[in-house]
Design a protein around this motif. Sequence first.
Motif, short mmCIF file in Angstrom:
data_model
loop_
_atom_site.label_atom_id
_atom_site.label_comp_id
_atom_site.label_asym_id
_atom_site.label_seq_id
_atom_site.Cartn_x
_atom_site.Cartn_y
_atom_site.Cartn_z
N ALA A 22 0.83 -1.21 0.00
CA ALA A 22 0.00 0.00 0.00
C ALA A 22 0.86 1.26 0.00
N TRP A 23 1.95 1.22 0.76
CA TRP A 23 2.81 2.40 0.81
C TRP A 23 3.49 2.66 -0.54
N HIS A 24 3.90 1.57 -1.19
CA HIS A 24 4.49 1.74 -2.53
C HIS A 24 3.48 2.36 -3.50
N LEU A 25 2.23 1.89 -3.46
CA LEU A 25 1.20 2.47 -4.33
C LEU A 25 0.98 3.94 -4.03
N LEU A 62 -3.11 0.37 7.07
CA LEU A 62 -3.89 0.80 5.91
C LEU A 62 -4.86 1.92 6.29
N ASP A 63 -5.51 1.76 7.43
CA ASP A 63 -6.45 2.81 7.88
C ASP A 63 -5.71 4.13 8.10
N ALA A 64 -4.55 4.02 8.71
CA ALA A 64 -3.76 5.24 8.97
C ALA A 64 -3.29 5.87 7.66
N LEU A 65 -2.95 5.04 6.68
CA LEU A 65 -2.52 5.57 5.39
C LEU A 65 -3.64 6.35 4.72
N ALA A 66 -4.86 5.84 4.82
CA ALA A 66 -6.00 6.55 4.23
C ALA A 66 -6.17 7.93 4.89
N GLU A 67 -6.04 7.96 6.19
CA GLU A 67 -6.16 9.25 6.90
C GLU A 67 -5.01 10.18 6.49
N HIS A 68 -3.82 9.62 6.33
CA HIS A 68 -2.66 10.42 5.92
C HIS A 68 -2.88 11.02 4.54
N ARG A 69 -3.39 10.24 3.59
CA ARG A 69 -3.64 10.76 2.25
C ARG A 69 -4.69 11.88 2.29
N HIS A 70 -5.72 11.69 3.12
CA HIS A 70 -6.74 12.75 3.24
C HIS A 70 -6.11 14.04 3.75
N LEU A 72 -3.30 15.08 3.12
CA LEU A 72 -2.54 15.66 2.01
C LEU A 72 -3.45 16.12 0.87
N GLY A 73 -4.77 15.95 1.06
CA GLY A 73 -5.71 16.33 0.01
C GLY A 73 -5.82 15.31 -1.10
N LEU A 74 -5.40 14.09 -0.82
CA LEU A 74 -5.45 13.01 -1.81
C LEU A 74 -6.63 12.09 -1.53
N PRO A 75 -7.21 11.49 -2.58
CA PRO A 75 -8.33 10.58 -2.35
C PRO A 75 -7.85 9.28 -1.69
N ALA A 76 -8.67 8.74 -0.81
CA ALA A 76 -8.37 7.45 -0.17
C ALA A 76 -9.60 6.99 0.61
N THR A 77 -9.87 5.71 0.53
CA THR A 77 -10.93 5.09 1.32
C THR A 77 -10.42 3.73 1.78
N SER A 78 -10.34 3.57 3.08
CA SER A 78 -9.93 2.28 3.65
C SER A 78 -11.17 1.59 4.22
N LEU A 79 -11.45 0.39 3.71
CA LEU A 79 -12.63 -0.36 4.12
C LEU A 79 -12.21 -1.48 5.07
N ALA A 126 -12.51 8.84 5.46
CA ALA A 126 -11.32 8.14 4.97
C ALA A 126 -11.35 6.66 5.37
N THR A 127 -11.87 6.37 6.53
CA THR A 127 -11.91 4.98 7.01
C THR A 127 -13.34 4.61 7.40
#
Length: 346
Positions: A22-25, A62-70, A72-79, A126-127
């Motif tokens: 996920a981090w690489h993506l 993964l949940d934390a990554l989604a919050e991090h992207r948000h 930064l103003g980037l789209p992300a949804t962690s289910l 985000a999550t």
Amino acid sequence: GVIAAQNRQRLEKVFTPKAEAAWHLHELTQDLNLSAFILYSSAAGVLGNPGQANYAAANGFLDALAEHRHSLGLPATSLAWGMWSEGMAATLDTTALARNKRDGMLGITSTDGLALFDAALCSPEATLVPARLDLTELRARASDGAGIPSILHGVVRPSARRTATAATAPAGQSLAERLAGRTPQERGELLLDLVREQVAAVLGMVNPAAVDLERSFKDMGFDSLTAVELRNRLTEASGARLPATLVFDHPTPAALVELLMDQLRPATAETAEDLSVLEELDRLERAMAGGPAGERADGAQLVLHRLKNLTALWESLHSDGPGDLDLDSVTDDEMFGLIDNELGLS
């Protein structure tokens, strides 16, 4: 595996396809104009799940990554998906299914899953946790004091029926307090009921009396997860310090009862003689408390007289003065004479 069983290999096994991928993506796509960045997480990272410490941590990333992207103003949804009723969940045995049900988790069908997926894409969060929760079971657990994930405290309230039932039990009374003043046989029976109830709960058995005391936990179908769950349940119910290897060191319910008998043995009574006297006093106390309310006055005076004489006898046998009676050398005649004298029979 549980937290204590984790090592570098176990962590890498789930972090590599989950967290690292996920981090690489994220790094490779953060400068692209993506319309969606969807991560499949798990409720294990939100609610916890026995035996999945590494899996829960990886999904928490993964949940934390989604919050991090948000941020930064980037789209992300962690289910953080709950249990599905198809796929791997279809291979679970009855014990695992019963454990999930006790934890308040129901299976998601493919139809429900697709609907939840569509709903998640319309959410600004985000999550999200797409899962089916058995609120009735969770309320029952909360009422019984079994504990539920802290994140659910705001949505789960104890059921009125269970709360009313709990009110009839001694408020705040620990197992040690319930055992105090009982004979060894009574303590054994109480602990036997406790062990049977907890074993039945872990295995999803309806009737605790059906638990075979001499059958090994391994033959009953216990694995590392159910072993830890039983240990945690007994630790919470008894207040005793029990090892993580409990069911392996004590492989039958009968052996567990013996361990608890030893762990919860009354701290008083250092000798067998002292123990028998205290047990007789406990029986006497219960008999006095349960006696007829309208007992005759002369009978009550006789009981009081006998109790005073017995107190004087005990003090004479255990005084600190130089004239202490040597119970190891005293003859039967001397002992009977002392008792007769103290009771006013001589």
